[in-house]
Design an enzyme around this catalytic site. Structure first.
Site, short mmCIF file in Angstrom:
data_model
loop_
_atom_site.label_atom_id
_atom_site.label_comp_id
_atom_site.label_asym_id
_atom_site.label_seq_id
_atom_site.Cartn_x
_atom_site.Cartn_y
_atom_site.Cartn_z
N ALA A 153 0.54 2.84 1.90
CA ALA A 153 0.50 1.49 1.34
C ALA A 153 1.63 0.69 1.95
O ALA A 153 2.69 1.24 2.27
CB ALA A 153 0.61 1.51 -0.18
N GLY A 154 1.39 -0.61 2.12
CA GLY A 154 2.40 -1.50 2.67
C GLY A 154 2.62 -2.69 1.78
O GLY A 154 2.24 -2.70 0.60
N PHE A 155 3.26 -3.71 2.35
CA PHE A 155 3.55 -4.92 1.57
C PHE A 155 2.28 -5.68 1.23
O PHE A 155 2.15 -6.23 0.15
CB PHE A 155 4.50 -5.82 2.35
N PHE A 156 1.34 -5.72 2.18
CA PHE A 156 0.14 -6.53 1.99
C PHE A 156 -1.14 -5.71 1.92
O PHE A 156 -2.19 -6.26 1.65
CB PHE A 156 -0.01 -7.54 3.14
N SER A 157 -1.10 -4.45 2.22
CA SER A 157 -2.34 -3.71 2.39
C SER A 157 -2.18 -2.28 1.90
O SER A 157 -1.07 -1.78 1.70
CB SER A 157 -2.76 -3.70 3.87
N GLU A 158 -3.32 -1.65 1.70
CA GLU A 158 -3.41 -0.23 1.41
C GLU A 158 -4.20 0.42 2.53
O GLU A 158 -5.20 -0.12 3.00
CB GLU A 158 -4.09 0.01 0.06
N VAL A 159 -3.76 1.59 2.96
CA VAL A 159 -4.32 2.25 4.13
C VAL A 159 -5.15 3.45 3.67
O VAL A 159 -4.65 4.28 2.90
CB VAL A 159 -3.21 2.69 5.11
N ASP A 197 8.67 -6.99 14.36
CA ASP A 197 8.76 -6.09 13.21
C ASP A 197 8.67 -4.64 13.67
O ASP A 197 7.98 -3.82 13.05
CB ASP A 197 7.66 -6.41 12.20
N LYS A 200 -7.53 -0.60 6.86
CA LYS A 200 -6.35 -1.28 6.34
C LYS A 200 -6.83 -2.42 5.45
O LYS A 200 -7.17 -3.50 5.92
CB LYS A 200 -5.50 -1.80 7.50
#
EC number: 2.7.12.1
Length: 628
Positions: free
Chosen positions: A60-66, A170, A81
């Site tokens: 999981a990230g800031f804007f998305s789930e993988v 980034d 994603k």
């Protein structure tokens, strides 16, 4: 067949792209705008969410789930994603457009697009080794040749990206993915949501700094101070990644020593490095972390030095024949060498083939390493409230219009001499013919025929050796020469992807399993504190621009003149929540009347309808629907 839609394809050899009746071009004979070509290519590569099963959440990230998913028809394993924030829609589209144009072994491969409940989700290749951060924090033994190869892979990917006129902004160990194959590792660079065109600052012209974005631990000092910055910020981030590789410590200042001005604390860092570390490798990491951007070498020279270090590295010795030191160096032992970056380390023992950091596990987060009695640990990110200790991600405006990134080579860089071993001759890259075009450079490319839409053996993706350098200047008076449009590498039964209709709206649920959340929970959209009075602070206008993006205005009267580059509505029912106005450079609102052939999902107009089946097959395991 009556009522059946003709297949979508690009212009064939000798054909000139023209608009159909009612198209945006205003009539036959006018060239299609690049936004139309980008939109039509995006529609042709759409996938439905229920085309996948065996969903397993892997991060999981800031804007998305993988999610790790498997395509039902081809059986290919991919990564989905899923975007969580509707306001991040345009950034996702920018990333998809850029990844669709990049072809390199060390760049994460783009597989397709999935639309579900008005949200755009990217499909990429699956990397079975996880992230570089996970690999370094594991007890996996990593010899120095392995670490050098990982560093070389990342440097080659960034050299390719910079040659296209784009820099990452980034680059972190979280965004570098690892593939395990044949007992070795290959690193690729991913997550291009914050990528930007390399700026050119000319003498006498107004110089406006770019937005302050990225992950603070890896951000260059000039970026954190709000100054002018360019692709050399990626070199600093690469230097921090090299420090993580050498010492096998996180980038957190509690483990990787930093100075108060966001630089690398070289004397304290050397206490974390064993005597077996190749000295040129250590000096390269220190050089990339230079405070002055002009002192950092470009990636063309960095790759040359890494290749030379690998050539001069002694042959590895089997582990059974390795002599173990009587008192291995630990994180809290050893003296601090003085004298700056040019101070020499003890010569490494050529009989050692593995790093001494493999003799013990990486430090636990509960016990940060000690750097000596006479050194004070400094966390410069905790001294600024806007950085919140560095455990955040700074963003520009996640809802700003997606401006395609031109893939053009940057201006020639001035060579920077590295204080390392003697450099070999410069790598000579073959010159490729420059093709001038008037389309948006990062727009997706169209498949020539319908064969990519049907299951079966498909053509292999276009490799790096067959691509062209793009010179996409908007002021070019030359029209695009006619020729066959390159095929979009979609996953069919091999590495391609199939063309299907839009997503259904039923909710999805994921298979229960361990969730690997490698990102901090906080997200900051504004710029650092105290910069609100600056005229170039674009990040503080994110909320008004988000509202402007969602606003739909009535279409202009038919008699009004139209420009060629105008925003087009999505013809598919799956993309009805999208405006897609940001595909175009034209600032006028999106027309409300659809002017293209309807691409609805009725059974009679599907590209690949299901024949005599009464109901479409239902997935065994489902993904959660994105919040719109």
């Amino acid at each position: 067949m009556a009522g059946e839609r003709p297949p979508l394809r690009g212009p064939g050899p000798g054909e000139t792209p023209v608009e159909g009746p009612g198209g945006a071009g205003g009539g036959p004979g006018r060239g299609r705008p690049s936004s139309y070509r980008a939109l039509r290519s995006a529609v042709s590569s759409l996938a439905r969410v229920d085309d996948f099963d065996c969903a397993e959440k892997i991060g999981a990230g800031f804007f998305s789930e993988v999610y790790k998913v498997r395509h039902r028809q081809s059986g290919q394993v991919m990564v989905l994603k899923m975007n969580k924030l509707p306001s991040n829609r345009s950034n996702t589209l920018r990333e998809v457009q850029l990844m669709n144009r990049l072809r390199h072994p060390n760049i994460l491969r783009f597989m397709g697009v999935c639309v579900h409940q008005g949200q755009l989700h990217a499909l990429t290749e699956y990397m079975n080794g996880g992230t570089l951060e996970q690999l370094l924090s594991s007890p996996e033994p990593l010899s120095w040749p392995v670490r050098l190869h990982l560093a070389l892979d990342i440097a080659q990917g960034l050299r390719y990206l910079h040659a296209k006129g784009v820099f990452h902004r980034d680059l972190t160990s979280k965004n570098c993915l690892v593939r395990r194959e044949d007992g070795g590792f290959t690193a690729v660079v991913g997550d291009f949501g914050l990528a930007e065109k390399i700026p050119v600052y000319r003498e006498g012209a107004r110089k406006e700094p770019l937005a302050v974005v990225g992950s603070p631990y890896w951000m260059a000092p000039e970026v954190l101070r709000g100054e002018l910055y360019d692709e050399k910020a990626d070199v600093f981030a690469f230097g921090i990644v090299l420090c993580e590789l050498i010492a096998r410590v996180p980038a957190d200042p509690d483990y990787l020593p930093r100075t108060e001005d966001f630089g690398l604390d070289v004397p304290a860092f050397r206490t974390l490095v064993g005597n077996d570390c190749p000295l040129p490798f250590l000096l390269l990491a220190i050089h990339c972390c230079s405070m002055e951007p002009s002192a950092r070498a470009p990636f063309t020279e960095i790759t040359q030095h890494l290749e030379q270090i690998l050539e001069q590295l002694p042959e590895p010795t089997p582990l059974a024949k390795m002599p173990l030191a009587k008192a291995p160096l630990t994180y809290n032992q050893g003296s601090v060498p003085r004298g700056g970056p040019s101070a020499t380390l003890p010569r490494s023992d050529p009989r050692l083939s593995r790093s001494r950091s493999d003799l013990f596990l990486p430090p636990s987060p509960e016990s940060p390493p000690s750097w000596g009695d006479n050194l004070t640990r400094v966390n410069p990110f905790s001294l600024r409230e806007d950085l919140r200790g560095g455990k955040i991600k700074l963003l520009d405006t996640p809802c700003k219009p997606a401006t395609p990134l031109p893939l053009v080579p940057p201006s020639p860089l001035t060579s920077t001499q590295l204080p390392l071993v003697a450099s070999p001759e410069s790598l000579v890259q073959p010159e490729t013919p420059v093709r001038r075009c008037r389309s948006l450079p990062s727009s997706p490319e169209l498949p020539r025929r319908m064969e990519t839409a049907l299951p079966g053996p498909g053509p292999s993706p276009v490799g790096p050796s067959t691509e062209e350098r793009m010179d996409c200047e908007g002021s070019s008076p030359e029209p695009e020469p006619p020729g066959p449009a390159p095929q979009l590498p979609l996953a069919v039964a091999t590495d391609n992807f199939i063309s299907t209709c839009s997503s259904a709206s039923q909710p999805w649920s994921a298979r229960p399993g361990p969730s690997l959340n490698n990102n901090p929970p906080a997200v900051v959209v504004n710029s650092p504190q105290g910069w609100a009075r600056e005229p170039w602070n674009r990040a503080q206008h994110s909320l008004p621009r988000a509202a402007a993006l969602e606003r739909t205005e009535p279409s202009p009267p038919p008699s009004a003149p139209r420009e060629q580059e105008e925003g087009l509505p999505c013809p598919g029912c799956c993309l009805s929540p999208f405006s897609f106005g940001f595909l175009s450079m034209c600032p006028r609102p999106t027309p409300a009347v659809a002017r293209y052939r309807n691409l609805n999902c009725e059974a009679g107009s599907l590209l690949c309808h299901r024949g005599h089946h009464a109901k479409p097959p239902t997935p065994s395991l489902q993904l959660p629907g994105a919040r719109s």
